[in-house]
Design an enzyme around this catalytic site. Structure first.
Site, PDB file in Angstrom:
ATOM      1  N   GLY A  12       0.672  -1.440  -0.072  1.00  0.00           N
ATOM      2  CA  GLY A  12      -0.028   0.171   0.041  1.00  0.00           C
ATOM      3  C   GLY A  12       1.052   1.339   0.092  1.00  0.00           C
ATOM      4  O   GLY A  12       0.191   2.292   0.458  1.00  0.00           O
ATOM      5  N   ASN A  14       1.657   2.852  -2.760  1.00  0.00           N
ATOM      6  CA  ASN A  14       0.912   3.844  -3.675  1.00  0.00           C
ATOM      7  C   ASN A  14      -0.241   4.341  -2.979  1.00  0.00           C
ATOM      8  O   ASN A  14      -0.794   5.556  -2.967  1.00  0.00           O
ATOM      9  CB  ASN A  14       0.428   3.142  -4.981  1.00  0.00           C
ATOM     10  CG  ASN A  14       1.461   2.975  -5.847  1.00  0.00           C
ATOM     11  OD1 ASN A  14       2.011   3.980  -6.436  1.00  0.00           O
ATOM     12  ND2 ASN A  14       2.100   1.805  -6.189  1.00  0.00           N
ATOM     13  N   ARG A  65     -13.697 -16.835 -10.904  1.00  0.00           N
ATOM     14  CA  ARG A  65     -13.601 -15.220 -11.046  1.00  0.00           C
ATOM     15  C   ARG A  65     -14.787 -14.639 -11.028  1.00  0.00           C
ATOM     16  O   ARG A  65     -14.750 -13.422 -10.494  1.00  0.00           O
ATOM     17  CB  ARG A  65     -12.549 -15.142 -12.196  1.00  0.00           C
ATOM     18  CG  ARG A  65     -11.212 -15.593 -12.206  1.00  0.00           C
ATOM     19  CD  ARG A  65     -10.183 -14.964 -13.370  1.00  0.00           C
ATOM     20  NE  ARG A  65      -8.990 -15.882 -13.349  1.00  0.00           N
ATOM     21  CZ  ARG A  65      -7.862 -15.625 -12.509  1.00  0.00           C
ATOM     22  NH1 ARG A  65      -8.022 -14.577 -11.592  1.00  0.00           N
ATOM     23  NH2 ARG A  65      -6.862 -16.075 -12.547  1.00  0.00           N
ATOM     24  N   MET A  90      -3.528  -7.466  -6.878  1.00  0.00           N
ATOM     25  CA  MET A  90      -2.902  -8.480  -7.942  1.00  0.00           C
ATOM     26  C   MET A  90      -3.893  -9.917  -8.414  1.00  0.00           C
ATOM     27  O   MET A  90      -3.754 -10.902  -7.983  1.00  0.00           O
ATOM     28  CB  MET A  90      -1.855  -9.177  -6.923  1.00  0.00           C
ATOM     29  CG  MET A  90      -0.817  -7.949  -6.410  1.00  0.00           C
ATOM     30  SD  MET A  90      -0.017  -7.376  -7.755  1.00  0.00           S
ATOM     31  CE  MET A  90       1.092  -8.462  -8.325  1.00  0.00           C
ATOM     32  N   ASN A 107      -5.131   1.649 -13.553  1.00  0.00           N
ATOM     33  CA  ASN A 107      -4.259   0.618 -12.868  1.00  0.00           C
ATOM     34  C   ASN A 107      -2.722   1.379 -12.902  1.00  0.00           C
ATOM     35  O   ASN A 107      -2.532   2.137 -13.770  1.00  0.00           O
ATOM     36  CB  ASN A 107      -4.309  -0.561 -13.392  1.00  0.00           C
ATOM     37  CG  ASN A 107      -3.292  -1.528 -12.792  1.00  0.00           C
ATOM     38  OD1 ASN A 107      -3.336  -1.628 -11.604  1.00  0.00           O
ATOM     39  ND2 ASN A 107      -2.747  -2.174 -13.802  1.00  0.00           N
ATOM     40  N   HIS A 109       1.215  -0.022 -13.205  1.00  0.00           N
ATOM     41  CA  HIS A 109       2.010  -1.003 -13.454  1.00  0.00           C
ATOM     42  C   HIS A 109       3.510  -0.712 -13.515  1.00  0.00           C
ATOM     43  O   HIS A 109       3.857   0.363 -14.216  1.00  0.00           O
ATOM     44  CB  HIS A 109       1.467  -1.528 -14.760  1.00  0.00           C
ATOM     45  CG  HIS A 109       2.412  -3.011 -15.208  1.00  0.00           C
ATOM     46  ND1 HIS A 109       2.030  -4.297 -14.659  1.00  0.00           N
ATOM     47  CD2 HIS A 109       3.379  -3.064 -16.045  1.00  0.00           C
ATOM     48  CE1 HIS A 109       2.947  -5.145 -15.229  1.00  0.00           C
ATOM     49  NE2 HIS A 109       3.901  -4.337 -16.073  1.00  0.00           N
ATOM     50  N   SER A 136       3.977   2.847 -15.671  1.00  0.00           N
ATOM     51  CA  SER A 136       2.992   3.217 -16.424  1.00  0.00           C
ATOM     52  C   SER A 136       1.634   3.275 -15.764  1.00  0.00           C
ATOM     53  O   SER A 136       1.296   2.598 -14.884  1.00  0.00           O
ATOM     54  CB  SER A 136       2.704   2.269 -17.628  1.00  0.00           C
ATOM     55  OG  SER A 136       3.903   2.181 -18.376  1.00  0.00           O
ATOM     56  N   ASP A 145      -3.171  -5.284 -18.252  1.00  0.00           N
ATOM     57  CA  ASP A 145      -2.041  -4.441 -18.404  1.00  0.00           C
ATOM     58  C   ASP A 145      -2.034  -3.852 -19.947  1.00  0.00           C
ATOM     59  O   ASP A 145      -1.174  -3.376 -20.260  1.00  0.00           O
ATOM     60  CB  ASP A 145      -0.809  -5.182 -18.201  1.00  0.00           C
ATOM     61  CG  ASP A 145      -0.616  -5.560 -16.763  1.00  0.00           C
ATOM     62  OD1 ASP A 145      -1.175  -4.939 -15.827  1.00  0.00           O
ATOM     63  OD2 ASP A 145       0.015  -6.519 -16.470  1.00  0.00           O
TER      64      ASP A 145
HETATM   65  C1  GRF Z   1       3.579  -1.513  -7.293  1.00  0.00           C
HETATM   66  O1  GRF Z   1       4.792  -1.707  -7.893  1.00  0.00           O
HETATM   67  C2  GRF Z   1       2.506  -1.631  -8.395  1.00  0.00           C
HETATM   68  O2  GRF Z   1       3.011  -1.012  -9.629  1.00  0.00           O
HETATM   69  C3  GRF Z   1       2.318  -3.102  -8.677  1.00  0.00           C
HETATM   70  O3  GRF Z   1       2.391  -3.566  -7.412  1.00  0.00           O
HETATM   71  C4  GRF Z   1       3.239  -2.651  -6.512  1.00  0.00           C
HETATM   72  C5  GRF Z   1       2.369  -2.324  -5.349  1.00  0.00           C
HETATM   73  O4  GRF Z   1       3.093  -1.767  -4.277  1.00  0.00           O
HETATM   74  N1  GRF Z   1       1.293  -3.353  -9.393  1.00  0.00           N
HETATM   75  P1  GRF Z   1       2.190  -1.012  -3.311  1.00  0.00           P
HETATM   76  O5  GRF Z   1       1.169  -2.068  -2.738  1.00  0.00           O
HETATM   77  O6  GRF Z   1       1.545   0.249  -3.636  1.00  0.00           O
HETATM   78  O7  GRF Z   1       3.064  -0.756  -2.097  1.00  0.00           O
END
Ligand code: GRF
Length: 219
Positions: A12, A14, A65, A90, A107, A109, A136, A145
């Site tokens: 987390g 981000n 799913r 994920m 998203n 990536h 990105s 993606d």
């Molecule tokens: C990030 O590198 C994001 O781009 C990828 O998973 C990671 C997540 O990190 N999809 P966080 O949970 O935000 O620390």
């Protein structure tokens, strides 16, 4: 004020950047909820600390799913999202789910898409001998993606870089800057998804925006 729901599976970092930008008003949105498919995601702790409601929808509890995505969408929609941010979420999403949020969901990536979709992107960039790497932001569509690109940040590899240093550089030099910026654009209505792709400030993005486009609050 727009309602933002954030989906996570892990650390987390981000999410933390989004929490801080929403609190500061640099992203004109309130985080209505943080939703995780894993009960042990540390990001849930960050949300609780910030007083944000959390939901856990464990993917293992569902037979398919489709069933998981239906439960996930129900949890998200309880919070009436205008915007949806996948921040280290994920799970592969079904077409029905992505269609439901089309134009509202972004998203992030950790590669310079279309290079290195999927997992282990830092090792893939090293193995390919790439001169540059980065991250990105793209609209979420059915294509894993593969949705229209919005904003990318790139840097040059250093000879001493390994997968661990690249992961850290991608996060601190790129992700923590570009994701809040892209969400601010979407929340303000500066960014939209149209039939021909992503538009920013009233013009089609024929190539994704770059770090030069970052506003002062996101640098
Ligand atoms: C990030 O590198 C994001 O781009 C990828 O998973 C990671 C997540 O990190 N999809 P966080 O949970 O935000 O620390």
């Amino acid at each position: 004020m727009k309602n933002l729901v954030v989906l996570i599976s892990g650390q987390g970092r981000n999410l933390q950047a989004l929490i801080e930008h929403c609190a500061a008003g640099t992203i004109p949105a309130r985080i209505a909820a943080v939703v995780s498919n894993r009960a042990d995601a540390y990001g849930l702790e960050r949300a609780r600390r910030a007083g944000i409601p959390t939901e856990v929808v464990p993917h293992g509890d569902y037979p398919s799913r489709e069933a998981f995505d239906a439960a996930l969408a129900a949890a998200i929609d309880r919070h009436a999202p205008d915007l949806l941010a996948m921040a280290g979420f994920m799970r592969i999403l079904t077409p029905g789910f992505t269609r439901h949020y089309l134009g509202r969901a972004l998203n992030i990536h950790p590669s310079l898409l279309p290079r290195h979709p999927g997992l282990r992107t830092h090792a893939a960039a090293l193995a390919a001998g790439d001169a540059e790497h980065g991250a990105s932001v793209h609209f979420v569509t059915e294509a894993l993606d593969g949705g229209p690109l919005v904003l990318q940040g790139a840097f040059k590899l250093r000879p001493e870089d390994d997968a661990a240093t690249l992961a850290e550089r991608v996060m601190t030099e790129v992700e923590l800057k570009i994701y809040p910026q892209a969400l601010a654009w979407l929340a303000r209505g500066d960014l939209s998804l149209r039939a021909d792709g992503a538009w920013l400030h009233g013009r089609p993005l024929t190539t994704p925006a770059t770090l030069d486009a970052l506003e002062a609050a996101f640098r």
